[in-house]
Design a protein around this motif. Structure first.
Motif: not given
Length: 336
Positions: A276-293
């Motif tokens: 996905t795109f952007d680090d917020y608000p969910f990319s770092q709290i989902l499991e697994p954490k998401l790879t982002v642009v």
């Protein structure tokens, strides 16, 4: 007796002209000198009459940010406040106050006319969601110092600053292809969501370059929220040929996508990669954490601050360009 500018100059070991330049936010003064003068002002409890000084200079030392706000705005558009933080950092360092006004495309032209006719502010930073052709005509007619955050969707004279979302889409597709994914899907917003549309354009341009065929059902469009992300993923999973990776246009869509995959007993990234795109608000709290642009929107605010300062000095300066190059943060939602 109250301290004077001469007292400050003597305490700081500089000329009164240097003290004046510090108070006016001059670029020609070193940061160390600025700090020395400000320390002397604090020690002497020297508070210049800013209202009188600004009146003499025909300046308010205020910039206004125009956007559309409402209930839950901080959750629906968290990037706006990161941009505001970067903008305020630059303007505050130059002695400017940053105000915020919620408006609409219909209301904005008359409001901008009023604040500039009454000399309430020196410049405006405008979110692209509230611009219109009428506002464009007004700004050109009155030579209003401004910068628009986001590329206008119509031909205009606006000075604007934007993130290159097409490039972000290209980076997403290239990354997944290089990781060995062969069949990609994209779930994103409607045609009105220009950010999603530009990211999709970038994705498709790379897939076309590599002769990767994208089945029609691998492209899903809906609202840019969690529920829509869930529904679009469900529709995608009903297709005869499943993709091996899904690109989600934003964090909200990605949140719904992850939940749909888990409900259908699909493992991430073993069965399906997610980016996905952007680090917020969910990319770092989902499991697994998401790879982002990831896109540094705070830096976009920094750039906007510098540009509006330049526009207030040089109203004829024309500015139209992209800033803040995206970068990829690799996490557990894509395979090695």
């Amino acid at each position: 007796m109250a301290a004077t500018i001469k007292d400050v100059a003597k305490r700081a070991g500089v000329s009164t002209a240097t003290v004046s330049k510090v108070m006016n936010g001059s670029y020609s003064i070193s940061q160390s000198t600025v700090e020395t003068v400000r320390k002397a002002m604090e020690e002497l409890h020297y508070y210049p009459n800013l209202r009188a000084r600004n009146f003499a200079k025909q300046s308010t030392k205020q910039v206004l940010f125009l956007t559309t706000l409402g209930e839950n705005a901080g959750f629906s558009n968290p990037h706006m406040f990161e941009i505001l933080s970067g903008l305020e950092h630059v303007l505050g360092n130059k002695g400017y106050l940053l105000g915020v006004k919620s408006t609409t495309p219909a209301e904005a032209p008359e409001f901008v006319r009023e604040i500039f006719d009454s000399k309430m502010v020196d410049g405006v930073v405008i979110h692209a969601s509230v611009i219109s052709r009428q506002l464009d005509d007004l700004i050109i007619q009155k030579e209003i110092p401004h910068i628009v955050l986001g590329q206008p969707s119509f031909s205009s004279h606006f000075c604007w600053l934007d993130i290159d979302n097409k490039l972000a889409g290209e980076m997403a597709a290239n990354f997944l292809l290089q990781r060995g994914y062969q069949s990609l899907a994209f779930i994103g917003g409607t045609d009105e969501d220009k950010i999603s549309a530009h990211r999709l354009t970038g994705v498709l341009s790379v897939l076309k370059e590599y002769d990767v065929i994208v089945p029609k059902h691998h492209l899903q469009y809906g609202e840019s929220d969690c529920d829509s992300g869930f529904r679009m993923t469900e529709q995608l999973l009903q297709s005869p040929n499943l993709p091996d990776a899904i690109i989600c246009a934003n964090n909200y869509i990605a949140y719904g996508c992850v939940n749909a995959l888990k409900e259908n007993q699909l493992r991430i990234p073993e069965d399906m990669g997610i980016l996905t795109f952007d680090d917020y608000p969910f990319s770092q709290i989902l499991e697994p954490k998401l790879t982002v642009v990831n896109i540094d929107v705070y830096d976009m605010g920094i750039q906007a601050g510098k540009l509006i300062l330049n526009k207030m000095k040089k109203p004829n300066l024309q500015i139209q360009f992209y800033c803040t190059l995206p970068s990829i943060t690799v996490r557990g939602s894509t395979k090695e």
